[in-house]
Scaffold this motif. Structure first.
Motif, PDB file in Angstrom:
ATOM      1  N   GLU A  83       3.545  -8.183   9.730  1.00 57.31           N
ATOM      2  CA  GLU A  83       2.201  -7.602   9.682  1.00 57.31           C
ATOM      3  C   GLU A  83       1.766  -7.239  11.099  1.00 57.31           C
ATOM      4  O   GLU A  83       1.719  -8.095  11.987  1.00 57.31           O
TER       5      GLU A  83
ATOM      6  N   ARG B 212      -5.432  -2.990  12.020  1.00 62.23           N
ATOM      7  CA  ARG B 212      -6.661  -2.516  11.372  1.00 62.23           C
ATOM      8  C   ARG B 212      -6.887  -1.015  11.579  1.00 62.23           C
ATOM      9  O   ARG B 212      -8.013  -0.556  11.775  1.00 62.23           O
TER      10      ARG B 212
ATOM     11  N   ARG C 242       1.329   2.155   5.439  1.00 64.37           N
ATOM     12  CA  ARG C 242       0.124   2.664   6.082  1.00 64.37           C
ATOM     13  C   ARG C 242      -0.815   1.550   6.520  1.00 64.37           C
ATOM     14  O   ARG C 242      -1.617   1.718   7.447  1.00 64.37           O
ATOM     15  N   ASN C 243      -0.729   0.387   5.858  1.00 62.10           N
ATOM     16  CA  ASN C 243      -1.610  -0.731   6.202  1.00 62.10           C
ATOM     17  C   ASN C 243      -1.054  -1.597   7.328  1.00 62.10           C
ATOM     18  O   ASN C 243      -1.651  -2.616   7.678  1.00 62.10           O
TER      19      ASN C 243
ATOM     20  N   GLY D 295       0.826  -1.201   0.000  1.00 55.93           N
ATOM     21  CA  GLY D 295       0.000   0.000   0.000  1.00 55.93           C
ATOM     22  C   GLY D 295       0.860   1.250   0.000  1.00 55.93           C
ATOM     23  O   GLY D 295       1.959   1.282  -0.569  1.00 55.93           O
TER      24      GLY D 295
ATOM     25  N   LYS E  21      -4.583   3.002  10.583  1.00 57.77           N
ATOM     26  CA  LYS E  21      -3.528   3.568   9.767  1.00 57.77           C
ATOM     27  C   LYS E  21      -2.225   3.721  10.558  1.00 57.77           C
ATOM     28  O   LYS E  21      -2.227   4.047  11.745  1.00 57.77           O
TER      29      LYS E  21
END
Length: 427
Positions: free
Chosen positions: A395, A399, A375-376, A357, A401
């Motif tokens: 990751e 959920r 941003r994700n 992203g 920004k």
């Protein structure tokens, strides 16, 4: 009271000389990350042992829920961490609300476990910008020295607090507002706290760090959201360097006198902050993209004499990293990482990072690795060398920004989202 529209206000020579010999007392640890992008604003840490891989169970030291969102980065001083956020209006995932309820918050967290030690609420000075695209109302990173914490909240002003949360002073640096909000973070030069108030008053403003009294003001700051840097030049002096639309500018940080300008060839506003190697300054930016190198220390228009190279690659948001003769930066929309030879401007590589992203956060460098936060919530770890190598992909699973640039906390990493502050490191 000094006019906001004057281009420059100078102190008498005796007062300037008095300021020049005052140095802030420092009791910070060598690994403290006390301002936006750490020491000198370069986003480079000498720390070792930062983790490469993590998840919800592995290498997560602590996680602290924040009272509101924000794009500001955390800063570290001693046993404390400071960060800002906002509530009351235009909070992602919540109804718009009443803009008169908008307020910012200054948070102090315990470094060891992330416990919130105190929270200072700062109501917004109205009328505020009715809508700020993407990153909201708390985007400027605080700055900490051994005596105070300084925060910048746009038209609401600049504030100084003790490390226990007592407000010491407040300064007004301008009343204008903008659809992109404010973003520049304060920097220290000797006894001066310097703020790029381009949005609020088209000015650079220097305040006495002890009292908040305005010392000088320099106008002409057009379309500039980047944080200035201090660059060493001949004779043991320093220059304050900042980018505006179409130009890089050099100032005397003690008086606000503009010393030189260099055309960039980059159109539109300038968001990424600069980096430097000694007196050579590297600049990227513009929606059309572009980058250049310029040698500080000149006088007047130095485009023909001091501009070293230009390149048609850049980033509109994320700031660059300079490491071992190479410049690294991320395109904000395409997810491409660029490596450029710093001496010549030669493009060494450009590689697209898959499924990341946008990048609004700026990367940091530690232990030979680049940490790039999308941003994700995807964090890509790359080898900091002129051959592309992806070392890890993590990751966050938050959920929300991730607009804030990460910070280094000793051998740990601080990553901030709109919901939480994460401390990543060996437990």
């Amino acid at each position: 009271m000094k006019s906001r529209h004057s281009t420059q206000i100078r102190l008498p020579l005796a007062a300037v000389l008095a300021l020049a010999v005052v140095q802030p007392a420092e009791s910070a640890l060598p690994d403290d990350w006390r301002q936006f992008r750490g020491s000198g604003g370069q986003a480079v840490s000498q720390a070792k042992g930062l983790p490469t891989n993590w998840n919800g169970m592995q290498n997560l030291v602590w996680k602290t829920e924040l009272p509101g969102p924000g794009g500001s980065s955390p800063v570290v001083l001693g046993d404390r961490i400071y960060v800002t956020c906002y509530t009351g209006y235009a909070v992602p995932g919540s109804p718009g609300g009443d803009i008169n309820a908008l307020q910012r918050h200054v948070l102090c967290l315990q470094r060891a476990d992330g416990k919130i030690l105190w929270k200072k609420d700062v109501p917004a000075v109205q009328p505020e910008q009715a809508s700020v695209r993407d990153h909201g109302y708390a985007s400027s990173t605080p700055l900490a020295d051994s005596e105070r914490l300084y925060v910048f909240f746009g038209k609401s002003g600049v504030f100084a607090f003790t490390h226990e949360g007592k407000q010491l002073w407040h300064a007004d640096v301008g009343s204008k507002i903008h659809g992109w909000g404010s973003a520049s973070s304060p920097v220290l030069y000797r006894d001066l706290l310097i703020v790029n108030a381009a949005v609020e008053s088209d000015s650079l403003v220097a305040l006495n760090r002890q009292t908040g009294r305005e010392v000088w003001r320099a106008g002409g700051m057009k379309e500039s959201w980047n944080t200035p840097i201090l660059v060493p030049v001949a004779g043991g002096r320093q220059e304050l360097v900042v980018a505006i639309a179409g130009k890089v500018l050099g100032f005397d940080p003690g008086t606000g006198e503009q010393l030189w300008s260099c055309a960039t060839g980059i159109g539109w506003y300038m968001v990424p902050s600069l980096v430097n190697d000694k007196d050579v300054v590297y600049c990227i930016g513009g929606r059309s993209g572009g980058s250049l190198a310029v040698r500080a220390g000149g006088r007047g228009d130095v485009t023909g004499s001091h501009r070293l190279w230009t390149l048609g690659k850049g980033s509109n948001v994320s700031s660059p990293i300079l490491h071992e003769g190479h410049l690294y930066f991320l395109h904000e929309n395409t997810g491409v990482i660029y490596c450029v030879e710093a001496a010549t401007g030669k493009l060494v590589f450009e590689e697209r990072l898959a499924n990341v992203g946008q990048f609004y956060s700026s990367p940091i460098l530690a232990d030979g690795r680049l940490y790039c936060v999308g941003r994700n919530g995807t964090v890509v770890v790359l080898a900091a060398r002129p051959q592309f190598e992806q070392l890890a992909r993590n990751e966050m699973g938050d959920r929300s920004k991730f607009d804030a640039s990460p910070a280094v906390d000793g051998s740990r990493l601080l990553i901030r989202s709109d919901k939480s502050l994460y401390c990543i490191g060996a437990k």
